[in-house]
Design a protein around this motif. Structure first.
Motif, short mmCIF file in Angstrom:
data_model
loop_
_atom_site.label_atom_id
_atom_site.label_comp_id
_atom_site.label_asym_id
_atom_site.label_seq_id
_atom_site.Cartn_x
_atom_site.Cartn_y
_atom_site.Cartn_z
N HIS A 136 0.84 -1.20 0.00
CA HIS A 136 0.00 0.00 0.00
C HIS A 136 0.88 1.26 0.00
N ASN A 195 0.73 1.82 -3.70
CA ASN A 195 -0.64 2.26 -3.52
C ASN A 195 -1.65 1.15 -3.86
N SER A 246 -4.56 -1.23 -2.98
CA SER A 246 -5.63 -1.21 -1.97
C SER A 246 -5.77 -2.59 -1.35
N GLU A 270 -7.45 -4.98 -3.76
CA GLU A 270 -6.56 -5.50 -4.82
C GLU A 270 -5.60 -6.54 -4.26
#
Lengths: 256, 249
Positions: free
Chosen positions: A174, A178, A180, A183
């Motif tokens: 994360h 990035n 999530s 995901e």
């Protein structure tokens, strides 16, 4: 000259003597299984020492190993592979390899060394002789609770390591890419099979038994004074680490 | 009765006991003396089955303990109390718990009886106040007495003492000697004491055996050993290292 020739031969003989003595001790251990009820309180104490008190270090090491796996995956994926695959890599790496292996190696130092030092000190200060003179079975009283506690508690520690390893991987993914949580879980599920988790637990039981029984063996046959205890403790850590790596390969070759 | 027949033991490749034979009669206090490294402690460990002989027999009340199964050996060991050189107290337990553990090995006492017996054993050795102390908090003499209490709590028929006064001051040595006499007189215990201190021979021995390099150099009464003209015996009794036997400095 003769000494030079016989030195390696004597080393090989001592190696096989050691293996024979280790298996004899395991036979004595299985014989003492009948007295598990008498040693139940001891076993619970050891479960606390080996299991519960190892939780902080297991959380710490598994968290960072999950994080570093995510960072390295992100570095290697660059822009060609979808970022949610980090979850797949972290999940598989942690469940199959990192959690059992790192936990085993960390506990070799924390648990194995402690067990050898404790039992070795009891040996050199005649406390084990005293136990025998009081009609106790030292194998049932000292070794059985430790080996049982190790074999029972290691799977729980691995489950904790699995959880924090994967969690650390997501935190890192994360932060770096990035990714999530949705995901990451999508990626995690991509390659996950329940057998992966079961395989980790099989490793846990095997490593738990190996680490504690090797540590007990070296402690039980410690010779000499403080120097002997130090030597036995060092040998325990070295032998346990090598055994874990060896068993890791054997189990992978057998079950994967 | 303890009988030792033709006992041989090698440690590593070094012969330590070379065909020892002797008997200890019931109620007797048998003192084994000898130089450091003469095999005294190794002999004592054979008497309780902590070491196995290479050949020969150790018989306790007619049972060859080398030929017994593990369970049978445990039964025979319940007749024997052993006091170790260092005390060998379990360092993770208090003095009281050390004695209670010994009593629990018999599985025939209730919790209340164990508590009473612990108290009684500690009173005998004058350590009633030390029940809650840890072994690390005890002096050398207190550790030895706590070891005595642990061994005597089981009401053994035989007591084995490994260097019971080594490293103690003269007053404490006297106290330990008196304790051993007390056990003998009040409880009619058969004792084997391994030591290199002649004071024990004078104070408590009924019979003395002198070990020299794993062999019996003398076996007889304390009065006889004083008069012996054997050079090995003379050297040990006088403590004269210049006497021309064995190795010279």
């Amino acid at each position: 000259m003769f000494r030079v020739i016989f030195y390696p031969i004597r080393g090989v003989i001592q190696f096989f003597e050691g293996i024979g003595r280790y298996f004899l001790l395991q036979l004595m251990l299985f014989r003492s299984l009948t007295s598990w009820r008498l040693n139940l309180i001891n076993t619970i104490d050891q479960m606390m020492l080996i299991g519960a008190r190892s939780i902080p270090i297991i959380i710490l090491t598994s968290l960072f190993s999950g994080m570093v796996t995510a960072v390295q995956s992100a570095y290697q994926f660059s822009s060609f592979i979808p970022s949610y695959y980090v979850g797949s890599v972290v999940g598989e790496s942690v469940l199959l390899e990192l959690a059992p292996m790192i936990t085993g190696l960390v506990l070799t130092g924390r648990v194995g060394a402690t067990i050898t030092a404790e039992i070795g000190t009891m040996r050199v200060t005649e406390q084990i002789d005293a136990l025998e003179s009081l009609s106790f079975d030292p194998v049932g009283y000292l070794i059985l609770p430790r080996v049982l506690a190790g074999t029972i508690m290691f799977p729980f520690l691995i489950i904790i390591a699995d959880f924090f390893g994967v969690f650390g991987g997501w935190v890192s993914a994360h932060a770096q890419m990035n990714v999530s949580m949705f995901e990451f879980i999508k990626g995690f599920k991509q390659w996950f099979t329940p057998w992966d988790a079961w395989f980790g637990l099989i490793k846990a039981v095997t490593f738990g038994f190996a680490i504690t029984s090797i540590a007990c063996y070296h402690g039980y046959y410690t010779k000499g004074g403080a120097q002997g205890v130090g030597k036995a403790t060092t040998i325990t850590v070295v032998v346990s680490c090598v055994t874990i790596v060896f068993l890791d390969y054997v189990l992978a070759a057998l079950f994967l | 009765m303890i009988q030792v027949e033709n006992l041989y033991k090698e440690l590593g490749s070094k012969p330590v006991l070379k065909g020892l034979s002797f008997e200890v009669n019931d109620g007797e206090t048998f003192v084994v003396i000898g130089k450091s490294g003469s095999g005294k402690s190794v002999l004592l460990k054979h008497l309780i089955g902590l070491l196995k002989a290479d050949s020969g027999k150790v018989m306790i009340d007619g049972e060859n303990i080398g030929a017994l199964s593990f369970k049978e050996l445990q039964r025979v060991r319940q007749k024997i109390g052993m006091v170790f050189q260092s005390g060998a107290l379990f360092d993770s337990m208090s003095v009281g718990e050390n004695i209670a553990l010994a009593l629990r090995s018999k599985e025939e006492f209730t919790k209340w009886e164990i508590k009473e017996k612990v108290k009684e054993a500690l009173e005998i050795v004058d350590l009633a106040e030390a029940a809650d102390l840890m072994p690390s908090e005890l002096s050398g003499g207190m550790k030895k007495r706590a070891g005595f209490a642990r061994a005597i709590a089981l009401d053994p028929q035989y007591m084995l003492y490994d260097e019971p006064t080594t490293g103690l001051d003269p007053v404490m040595t006297d106290m330990i000697n008196r304790l051993m006499l007390k056990f003998k007189q009040q409880k009619e215990i058969t004792s084997v004491i391994v030591t290199h201190e002649l004071r024990i021979v004078h104070d408590v021995a009924d019979r003395v055996l002198l070990l020299n390099e794993g062999e019996v150099a003398f076996n007889g009464l304390p009065a006889e050993i004083e008069k012996s003209e054997d050079p090995v015996v003379r050297q040990f009794m006088t403590g004269d290292s210049t006497l021309a036997i064995g190795e010279k400095i």
